[in-house]
Design an enzyme around this catalytic site. Structure first.
Site, PDB file in Angstrom:
ATOM      1  N   GLY A 123       0.786  -7.849   7.066  1.00 28.27           N
ATOM      2  CA  GLY A 123       1.983  -7.073   6.775  1.00 28.27           C
ATOM      3  C   GLY A 123       2.782  -6.863   8.045  1.00 28.27           C
ATOM      4  CD  GLN A 142      -2.466  -8.313   1.659  1.00 28.29           C
ATOM      5  OE1 GLN A 142      -1.484  -7.596   1.756  1.00 28.29           O
ATOM      6  NE2 GLN A 142      -3.657  -7.901   2.064  1.00 28.29           N
ATOM      7  CG  HIS A 158       0.440  -1.250   0.698  1.00 27.31           C
ATOM      8  ND1 HIS A 158      -0.310  -1.368   1.850  1.00 27.31           N
ATOM      9  CD2 HIS A 158       1.727  -1.065   1.106  1.00 27.31           C
ATOM     10  CE1 HIS A 158       0.478  -1.239   2.898  1.00 27.31           C
ATOM     11  NE2 HIS A 158       1.722  -1.073   2.477  1.00 27.31           N
TER      12      HIS A 158
END
Length: 242
Positions: free
Chosen positions: A54, A98, A123
């Site tokens: 990120g 990811q 997230h």
């Protein structure tokens, strides 16, 4: 250390950098800086590799460069191809998703050993869990994993929800069991595994979970001193021999 002093910019170089920010945009919760400093300070001035999943606008990568020093290898991972141009001397940018385990496995081969793995990516539950599972083996035996913004574990639109079995927080709670597996009374059903032997501690904060790796052999009990009265010790429940 006094809690008030530890939270002041003068005592925390990360917060001091953020407040004067000479570089790119950053967005952080205020209480994160003390947590970073508590777990990352031992790497300052040392040859080390930090991987931050990120990148946002690249400001935190510049902060890690300032904080960790010139011997650190700073790597940012993000899905946004526009961020490729934010690489600079000492800072690498790798583009990928990811949440894609195939990408993470290729990334693991590409990166080599990691000292600090910091997940500040999408997230989503599947992203956080996949990142820890696929890159855990790359983290050095004395390295650290920090997953932030874990409050999304309580948000259904991120794949979470209170006590949802698919949330990262519930995944982390299961790792707490693994951390304590040496004390299992039923080694057939629950016995020490890779995580048990390689994780020294876990730390839960508001919106952050930290895993500190370290050799974790079977614990031994000790006793010393002279009894003050007749001591009738209970039969010790033997730890599993594995």
């Amino acid at each position: 250390m006094n809690d008030q002093a530890s939270s002041s910019p003068a005592a925390n170089p990360l917060r001091a950098y953020f407040d004067r920010n000479p570089g790119r945009l950053m967005y952080k919760w205020a209480h994160y800086f003390d947590i970073y400093h508590r777990h990352f300070e031992r790497f300052r001035g040392q040859p080390c590799t930090i991987v931050e999943v990120g990148v946002f606008h690249g400001g935190s990568l510049q902060m890690w460069r300032d904080y960790l020093g010139p011997q650190a290898r700073i790597i940012g991972v993000d899905i946004d191809p526009r961020l490729r141009d934010l690489g600079e001397p000492g800072i690498e940018i790798i583009i990928g998703d990811q949440g894609d385990r195939a990408f993470l496995r290729q990334l693991a081969k590409q990166l080599g050993p990691i000292d600090i793995l910091l997940d500040d990516g999408g997230h989503q539950m599947h992203q956080q869990i996949a990142t820890v599972e696929e890159l855990y083996g790359n983290v050095q035996p004395d390295g650290v994993i920090l997953v932030e913004d874990t409050h999304t574990s309580y948000w259904p639109d991120y794949g979470g929800g209170l006590r949802s079995p698919h949330s990262f927080i519930e995944f982390s709670k299961r790792l707490v069991d693994e951390l304590n597996a040496w004390h299992s009374r039923d080694p057939q059903q629950f016995s020490p595994g890779v995580f048990t032997r390689s994780a020294r501690s876990m730390h839960f904060y508001d919106s952050i979970v930290v895993i500190e790796k370290g050799a974790h052999p079977q614990p031994t009990e000790l006793m010393s001193g002279t009894p003050s009265f007749s001591l009738d010790l209970p039969v010790n429940d033997a730890l599993p021999q594995v």
